[in-house]
Design a protein around this motif. Structure first.
Motif, PDB file in Angstrom:
ATOM      1  N   THR A   1       8.078  -5.353  11.781  1.00  0.00           N
ATOM      2  CA  THR A   1       7.277  -5.091  12.977  1.00  0.00           C
ATOM      3  C   THR A   1       7.987  -5.546  14.257  1.00  0.00           C
ATOM      4  OG1 THR A   1       6.061  -7.162  12.632  1.00  0.00           O
ATOM      5  CG2 THR A   1       5.046  -5.128  11.798  1.00  0.00           C
TER       6      THR A   1
ATOM      7  N   LEU B   1       5.529  -0.202   5.705  1.00  0.00           N
ATOM      8  CA  LEU B   1       4.395  -0.729   6.456  1.00  0.00           C
ATOM      9  C   LEU B   1       3.178   0.172   6.270  1.00  0.00           C
ATOM     10  CD1 LEU B   1       6.149  -1.802   9.774  1.00  0.00           C
ATOM     11  CD2 LEU B   1       5.612  -3.197   7.780  1.00  0.00           C
ATOM     12  N   GLY B   2       2.069  -0.435   5.908  1.00  0.00           N
ATOM     13  CA  GLY B   2       0.836   0.300   5.698  1.00  0.00           C
ATOM     14  C   GLY B   2       0.692   0.911   4.315  1.00  0.00           C
ATOM     15  N   ARG B   3       1.713   0.786   3.472  1.00  0.00           N
ATOM     16  CA  ARG B   3       1.700   1.374   2.132  1.00  0.00           C
ATOM     17  C   ARG B   3       0.832   0.524   1.203  1.00  0.00           C
ATOM     18  NH1 ARG B   3       3.144   6.096   1.520  1.00  0.00           N
ATOM     19  NH2 ARG B   3       4.988   5.731   2.709  1.00  0.00           N
ATOM     20  N   GLN B   4       0.086   1.167   0.317  1.00  0.00           N
ATOM     21  CA  GLN B   4      -0.703   0.485  -0.701  1.00  0.00           C
ATOM     22  C   GLN B   4       0.255  -0.200  -1.670  1.00  0.00           C
ATOM     23  OE1 GLN B   4      -3.220   3.108  -2.943  1.00  0.00           O
ATOM     24  NE2 GLN B   4      -4.088   1.458  -4.154  1.00  0.00           N
TER      25      GLN B   4
ATOM     26  N   THR C   1      -2.365  -4.055   0.847  1.00  0.00           N
ATOM     27  CA  THR C   1      -1.599  -3.130   1.673  1.00  0.00           C
ATOM     28  C   THR C   1      -0.480  -3.902   2.362  1.00  0.00           C
ATOM     29  OG1 THR C   1      -3.619  -1.879   2.084  1.00  0.00           O
ATOM     30  CG2 THR C   1      -1.800  -1.471   3.579  1.00  0.00           C
TER      31      THR C   1
ATOM     32  N   LEU D   1       1.584  -5.389   5.126  1.00  0.00           N
ATOM     33  CA  LEU D   1       1.421  -5.722   6.534  1.00  0.00           C
ATOM     34  C   LEU D   1       2.774  -5.834   7.236  1.00  0.00           C
ATOM     35  CD1 LEU D   1      -1.308  -8.502   6.225  1.00  0.00           C
ATOM     36  CD2 LEU D   1      -1.627  -6.132   6.978  1.00  0.00           C
TER      37      LEU D   1
ATOM     38  N   THR E   1      -1.930  -7.702   2.399  1.00  0.00           N
ATOM     39  CA  THR E   1      -3.263  -8.210   2.732  1.00  0.00           C
ATOM     40  C   THR E   1      -3.768  -9.196   1.680  1.00  0.00           C
ATOM     41  OG1 THR E   1      -4.220  -6.253   1.687  1.00  0.00           O
ATOM     42  CG2 THR E   1      -3.967  -6.200   4.088  1.00  0.00           C
TER      43      THR E   1
END
Length: 143
Positions: free
Chosen positions: A5, A88-91, A102, A104, A121
């Protein structure tokens, strides 16, 4: 150590003093080696009627990644590679099929591109547990 990020949105600068080639859209990971393999950047055209275009650079073309920019060894290192999957954001799923949240963020070594950990998460996943990354999920070895 840096986080994905922190890199997203940074300008990508060639070795020469020219302007930026674009901005970092994402980093592609080769899960088998546990390293960043490519930098995906969004290029901007000078004409208003053109859309942004995404370009891919091999990680070997990167000279340095810092808080202000990604600097390249050479500007002529644009790659045409198969589409990558943004982590990023992938399960996240375990190899047993259980959900693990997920993604982060991802911590990596900017000098080498080596992945250190994936932050989900539901907690941290060390790089040694990564098994695969696909359209649907990041697969990790169960505890």
């Amino acid at each position: 150590m840096m986080l994905f990020t922190e890199v997203r949105g940074l300008p990508v600068l060639p070795q020469a003093a020219a302007g930026p080639l674009g901005t970092v859209a994402s980093l592609t990971v080769d899960v088998a080696t546990g390293r960043v393999s490519h930098v995906r950047l969004r290029r901007r055209f000078r004409f208003r009627f053109r859309f942004r275009k995404e370009t891919v650079l091999s990680w070997e073309a990167v000279q340095a990644v810092g808080p202000g920019a990604v600097r390249l060894r050479s500007a002529g290192a644009l790659d045409q590679v198969p589409p990558g999957h943004d982590m990023l954001g992938r399960q996240v799923l375990t190899d047993a099929g259980a959900g693990h949240g997920t993604v982060l963020d991802v911590a990596f070594v900017p000098e080498t591109g080596r992945i250190l950990a994936v932050f989900t998460t539901r907690g941290e996943v060390v790089a040694g547990r990564l098994l695969g990354l696909g359209d649907h999920a990041l697969v990790v070895r169960a505890d």
